[in-house]
Design a protein around this motif. Structure first.
Motif, mmCIF file in Angstrom:
data_model
loop_
_atom_site.group_PDB
_atom_site.id
_atom_site.type_symbol
_atom_site.label_atom_id
_atom_site.label_comp_id
_atom_site.label_asym_id
_atom_site.label_seq_id
_atom_site.Cartn_x
_atom_site.Cartn_y
_atom_site.Cartn_z
ATOM 1 N N LEU A 106 0.860 -1.177 0.000
ATOM 2 C CA LEU A 106 0.000 0.000 0.000
ATOM 3 C C LEU A 106 0.897 1.227 0.000
ATOM 4 C CD1 LEU A 106 -2.670 1.555 0.277
ATOM 5 C CD2 LEU A 106 -2.517 1.230 2.765
ATOM 6 N N TYR A 107 0.864 1.995 -1.098
ATOM 7 C CA TYR A 107 1.630 3.237 -1.217
ATOM 8 C C TYR A 107 0.638 4.395 -1.104
ATOM 9 C CZ TYR A 107 5.506 0.518 -3.290
ATOM 10 O OH TYR A 107 6.524 -0.369 -3.527
ATOM 11 N N TRP A 108 0.918 5.359 -0.230
ATOM 12 C CA TRP A 108 0.021 6.505 -0.111
ATOM 13 C C TRP A 108 0.819 7.792 0.073
ATOM 14 C CZ3 TRP A 108 -0.253 9.846 4.056
ATOM 15 C CH2 TRP A 108 0.365 9.428 5.239
ATOM 16 N N GLY A 109 0.213 8.911 -0.333
ATOM 17 C CA GLY A 109 0.851 10.210 -0.152
ATOM 18 C C GLY A 109 0.624 11.120 -1.350
ATOM 19 N N GLU A 110 0.903 12.416 -1.151
ATOM 20 C CA GLU A 110 0.661 13.427 -2.174
ATOM 21 C C GLU A 110 1.852 13.662 -3.090
ATOM 22 O OE1 GLU A 110 -0.561 16.888 -0.083
ATOM 23 O OE2 GLU A 110 -2.572 16.138 0.337
ATOM 24 N N ASP A 111 2.988 13.036 -2.790
ATOM 25 C CA ASP A 111 4.160 13.197 -3.657
ATOM 26 C C ASP A 111 4.017 12.234 -4.833
ATOM 27 O OD1 ASP A 111 6.600 13.552 -4.860
ATOM 28 O OD2 ASP A 111 7.749 13.555 -2.997
ATOM 29 N N ASP A 112 3.243 12.671 -5.832
ATOM 30 C CA ASP A 112 2.892 11.797 -6.953
ATOM 31 C C ASP A 112 4.118 11.269 -7.679
ATOM 32 O OD1 ASP A 112 0.168 12.206 -6.478
ATOM 33 O OD2 ASP A 112 0.143 14.021 -7.690
ATOM 34 N N GLU A 130 4.822 5.458 2.937
ATOM 35 C CA GLU A 130 4.299 6.818 2.830
ATOM 36 C C GLU A 130 5.124 7.640 1.842
ATOM 37 O OE1 GLU A 130 3.640 10.782 5.679
ATOM 38 O OE2 GLU A 130 4.141 8.843 6.569
ATOM 39 N N PHE A 131 4.424 8.418 1.003
ATOM 40 C CA PHE A 131 5.076 9.297 0.037
ATOM 41 C C PHE A 131 4.477 10.703 0.164
ATOM 42 C CE2 PHE A 131 5.507 5.029 -1.541
ATOM 43 C CZ PHE A 131 6.817 4.975 -2.008
ATOM 44 N N SER A 132 4.575 11.258 1.373
ATOM 45 C CA SER A 132 4.048 12.600 1.612
ATOM 46 C C SER A 132 5.082 13.648 1.235
ATOM 47 C CB SER A 132 3.655 12.765 3.083
ATOM 48 O OG SER A 132 2.603 11.895 3.426
ATOM 49 N N LEU A 133 4.598 14.826 0.853
ATOM 50 C CA LEU A 133 5.494 15.936 0.553
ATOM 51 C C LEU A 133 6.115 16.459 1.843
ATOM 52 C CD1 LEU A 133 3.273 17.866 -2.013
ATOM 53 C CD2 LEU A 133 5.403 16.652 -2.522
#
Length: 340
Positions: free
Chosen positions: A5-11, A123-126
Motif C-alpha cells: 500500500l503506497y500513499w501520499g501526495e508526492d505523486d 508513505e510518500f508525503s510531501l
C-alpha cells in the motif's frame, strides 16, 4: 510480501516507486500478460483487482496487479470488507497486489487494519517546505541514487532551489549528471556528506544550471519582511512567469513566516537554549538558530502573528480559483504594508 500500500501526495516519488516495483517484479517477456492496472473509477474495481491477484501468472516470474486511487482505506462497505478479509490472506506468493492512494489511510477502519496486518505500507508525503533538514536529506538521498556527487554547499543550494518538488529534484540532478558526464546506470555515489571538494559538483555549477523558483520564493519572503512592495510584486510576476504554482509560493511563505514566528516567540519568552528553540520551530539543525535570530530581530511578534492569517486567507482564495498573479500581488502589497 505480495501486498503493498503506497500513499501520499508526492505523486512523482510514488510513481518512481511503482516503476521500481514493476521492473523488479515482472519478467519483460511476460509483462503484457502479467500486469494489470485497474482504476478505482471502474465498476467493481476492487473485486476485479482481487480476482486478478488470485490468478496465477503466465510464464515465469510474478503477476502484478495495481489498484490505482483506491478508497478502501477511507470507506469500505461490509460486503467489500468481507471479500477483502476472505481474499487478501489467500493471495498467492506468485502475485503482487499493489494499492495506491493520495489520502492518508484511516486507521480506525477495519479495512485499513486488515492491510496493516498483511501489507507493506509506505508513505510518500510531501516534505513541508520549512523542514529544511529533511529537504537536504532528500537531496542527498536522490543524488546518491542518480550517482551525482555534490559538495555540501551545492546540496544545500539545490535543496533551497527545488524545495519539496521531487520531480524537479530528479530533473535537476539528471541535468547535473549530464553536465558531469556521468553515464546513467552507474552505481550510486557514496554518502554525500563525505564527498571531497575535488570530486563533487560545486556550488557555482548548481547556481548556474538549476532553476531556482523556490529560492525566488524565499527572496519574496525577504522582500515582504523588508516592506519592499515594488520588489515583492516584481518577484511575484517573475515566479508566475516561470510557471511556479501559486499555492507552492504560498506554502513557502507560510513555512518561513511560521518558522520566524516560533523563533521570535521563544526569544521573547526568554529562551536561550538553541536546541529548545530549534525543537519548537521544527528545525533539524540548531546551528540555524543563530542566523534566524538575526533575521527576526527587527520584527515584532505582533507583525508575525498578523501575517499567518493573511497568508491562510490568500491560500483559501487561490484554492477557490482566483487569478494567481493579481491575487498574490494584492496580498503581497498588504503584507509589505504590515512590515513598513
Amino acid at each position: 510480501m505480495p501486498i503493498y500500500l503506497y500513499w501520499g501526495e508526492d505523486d512523482f516519488a510514488l510513481e518512481k516507486a511503482v516503476d521500481s516495483l514493476r521492473d523488479r517484479i515482472l519478467d519483460p517477456q511476460w509483462a503484457n500478460f502479467n500486469y494489470d492496472k485497474i482504476s478505482q473509477a471502474l465498476p467493481d474495481a476492487v473485486i476485479t483487482a482481487l480476482n486478478q491477484a488470485m490468478t496465477p501468472p503466465f510464464g515465469s516470474a510474478y503477476r502484478l496487479v495495481w489498484l490505482v486511487d483506491t478508497t478502501i482505506c477511507l470507506h469500505c462497505s461490509e460486503e467489500l470488507l468481507a471479500e477483502l478479509e476472505r481474499t487478501i490472506p489467500a493471495i498467492p506468493e506468485s502475485s503482487v497486489f499493489l494499492l495506491t492512494t493520495r489520502s492518508k489511510p484511516d486507521g480506525r477502519l477495519r479495512s485499513t487494519k486488515l492491510l496493516q496486518n498483511h501489507a507493506d505500507i509506505r508513505e510518500f508525503s510531501l516534505i513541508p517546505p520549512w523542514k529544511t533538514e529533511e529537504l537536504l536529506k532528500k537531496v542527498r538521498q536522490v543524488a546518491q541514487q542518480v550517482g551525482v556527487k555534490l559538495t555540501p554547499a551545492a546540496a544545500e543550494l539545490l535543496a533551497q532551489s527545488v524545495g519539496n518538488d521531487t520531480r524537479q529534484l530528479w530533473n535537476e540532478l539528471e541535468k547535473l549528471q549530464v553536465y558531469a558526464g556521468i553515464p546513467k546506470g552507474l552505481p550510486a555515489a557514496p554518502d554525500q556528506a563525505g564527498v571531497s571538494q575535488e570530486d563533487a559538483i560545486a556550488l557555482e555549477v548548481v547556481a548556474a544550471l538549476v532553476t531556482s523558483n523556490t529560492q525566488n520564493s524565499l527572496q519574496l519572503v525577504s522582500a515582504i519582511g523588508a516592506g519592499n512592495t515594488a520588489h515583492a510584486c516584481s518577484l511575484v510576476a517573475d515566479l508566475i512567469g516561470h510557471n511556479e504554482p501559486a499555492l507552492r509560493i504560498v506554502a513557502t511563505l507560510i513555512g518561513q513566516f511560521r518558522t520566524w514566528l516560533w523563533v521570535k516567540l521563544m526569544i521573547e519568552s526568554g529562551e536561550r537554549d538553541e536546541r529548545a528553540i530549534a525543537t519548537a520551530a521544527e528545525i533539524g539543525n540548531p546551528k540555524r538558530i543563530y542566523f534566524l535570530r538575526q533575521e527576526v530581530k527587527d520584527f515584532s511578534v505582533h507583525q508575525l502573528t498578523l501575517t499567518l492569517p493573511l497568508l491562510l486567507e490568500l491560500e483559501v482564495t487561490l484554492k477557490r480559483g482566483a487569478d494567481p498573479i493579481s491575487t498574490l500581488q494584492m496580498k503581497v502589497i498588504e503584507l509589505c504594508q504590515l512590515y513598513q
